[in-house]
Design a protein around this motif. Structure first.
Motif, PDB file in Angstrom:
ATOM      1  N   THR A   1       0.844  -1.190   0.000  1.00  0.00           N
ATOM      2  CA  THR A   1       0.000   0.000   0.000  1.00  0.00           C
ATOM      3  C   THR A   1       0.879   1.239   0.000  1.00  0.00           C
ATOM      4  N   LEU A   2       0.588   2.176  -0.889  1.00  0.00           N
ATOM      5  CA  LEU A   2       1.326   3.428  -0.981  1.00  0.00           C
ATOM      6  C   LEU A   2       0.391   4.567  -0.613  1.00  0.00           C
ATOM      7  N   ARG A   3       0.852   5.436   0.298  1.00  0.00           N
ATOM      8  CA  ARG A   3       0.067   6.588   0.745  1.00  0.00           C
ATOM      9  C   ARG A   3       0.716   7.851   0.196  1.00  0.00           C
ATOM     10  N   ILE A   4      -0.061   8.611  -0.581  1.00  0.00           N
ATOM     11  CA  ILE A   4       0.450   9.802  -1.247  1.00  0.00           C
ATOM     12  C   ILE A   4      -0.351  11.022  -0.820  1.00  0.00           C
TER      13      ILE A   4
ATOM     14  N   PHE B   1       5.580   2.860  -8.999  1.00  0.00           N
ATOM     15  CA  PHE B   1       4.736   4.048  -9.026  1.00  0.00           C
ATOM     16  C   PHE B   1       5.526   5.256  -9.527  1.00  0.00           C
TER      17      PHE B   1
ATOM     18  N   LYS C   1      -1.900  -1.169  -3.735  1.00  0.00           N
ATOM     19  CA  LYS C   1      -3.028  -0.316  -3.370  1.00  0.00           C
ATOM     20  C   LYS C   1      -2.517   1.115  -3.199  1.00  0.00           C
ATOM     21  N   LEU C   2      -3.258   2.069  -3.726  1.00  0.00           N
ATOM     22  CA  LEU C   2      -2.900   3.478  -3.606  1.00  0.00           C
ATOM     23  C   LEU C   2      -3.903   4.191  -2.708  1.00  0.00           C
TER      24      LEU C   2
ATOM     25  N   LEU D   1      -4.710   7.957  -1.848  1.00  0.00           N
ATOM     26  CA  LEU D   1      -4.428   9.340  -2.234  1.00  0.00           C
ATOM     27  C   LEU D   1      -5.157  10.266  -1.263  1.00  0.00           C
TER      28      LEU D   1
ATOM     29  N   LEU E   1      -3.813   6.197 -13.631  1.00  0.00           N
ATOM     30  CA  LEU E   1      -4.292   5.277 -12.605  1.00  0.00           C
ATOM     31  C   LEU E   1      -4.820   3.964 -13.167  1.00  0.00           C
TER      32      LEU E   1
END
Length: 301
Positions: free
Chosen positions: A95-98, A289, A124-125, A127, A113
């Motif tokens: 999971t990436l948190r931006i 990403f 999983k993103l 945003l 996307l």
């Protein structure tokens, strides 16, 4: 014993970051009372008070701040090293948190996307729309997006788009009621749609430049948003003039739903960049990403 200490520290960090036992407990999947008991036990073991509790707020004591600032980066590094083990997988996963704004999503994330998520079904993103210039390290985001000129030197920055400018726009309906301004100074006579980036921050003063001289104009109007997308929509509805990113307004300028004025006074800004801590151990998911969003001048060639 080691596991118990690690769990206690993770519980403390969760409360410190959320500033709420209820929210931290939900994230840790425990009850608030159990979490409160864990923190009390940790404070007793250390012999110092780490948190100040009131009926509404939770804040760090001096000892709590010291523990948080020393332990949080270490646990972050441990998490990063564990993420790096994903290199042993066939496909990037995680999971990436931006941290970003809604116009950045619209201009730079939304176009990539669908393809990205199809290519990497195990990523999983998350945003998070934020105009408040949140510290991505303290908030434990994987990365954030800002203008290149706003990124500190201790961060790695990857350009994700070209230089751009803000343009003053209004709808034909608005200009049917009001004359078009010939200079930025005339904007004070118009109804303008403002934006305030932070709750406690000032309303953004519109920035202009002419013959090498930069200046700002504080405009007035009945509407203030904290989202540029709503500013744009209000301009489309004929409510007033807006100062919005030109690429965001481009489709509406092309079909005539918006008209741009005094564009020769609008300076260009350094393009948006994805930025992240230089000590971050980049996981395969994160690097996938980065490569997907990286700006390439010749992408259409």
């Amino acid at each position: 014993m080691a596991n118990s200490k690690m769990n206690d520290l993770q519980a403390f960090l969760a409360v410190a970051q959320q500033q709420s036992f209820t929210k931290a407990a939900a994230g840790l999947r425990v009850t608030p009372s159990a979490l409160s008991h864990t923190i009390r036990n940790l404070e007793e073991k250390l012999g110092v008070r780490l948190l100040t509790r009131t009926t509404r707020n939770v804040s760090l004591t001096e000892a709590g701040v010291r523990l948080f600032e020393s332990v949080a980066p270490l646990l972050e590094q441990i998490d990063a090293e564990l993420d790096a083990l994903a290199e042993l997988r066939d496909k990037p996963k995680g999971t990436l948190r931006i941290s970003c704004t809604d116009d950045q999503i619209e201009l730079h994330l939304r176009p990539m996307l669908s393809t990205f998520l199809q290519n990497y079904p195990d990523i999983k993103l998350e945003l998070y729309v934020d105009y408040g210039f949140t510290n991505v390290v303290e908030a434990r985001f994987d990365a954030g997006i800002r203008l290149g000129e706003d990124i500190s030197k201790d961060m790695i920055a990857v350009r994700i788009g070209p230089d751009w400018r803000l343009v003053v726009v209004g709808s034909p309906a608005y200009f049917a009621r009001q004359p078009k301004p010939a200079t930025p100074y005339e904007l004070t006579e118009h109804s303008c749609i403002n934006i305030r980036h932070r709750v406690a921050g000032a309303i953004y003063a519109w920035e202009f430049e002419k013959q090498g001289r930069a200046f700002t104009v504080k405009v007035e109007g009945q509407l203030v948003f904290n989202s540029i997308m709503h500013v744009l929509n209000a301009a489309l509805d004929g409510i007033g003039l807006a100062y919005v990113p030109e690429p965001l307004a481009a489709p509406y300028l092309a079909d005539g739903r918006l008209k741009a004025v005094i564009t020769d006074w609008s300076p260009y800004f350094q393009g948006f960049h994805l930025y992240y801590p230089n000590r971050r151990q980049a996981s395969p998911a994160f690097m996938a990403f980065v490569e997907a969003i990286r700006y390439r001048d010749n992408r259409d060639k």
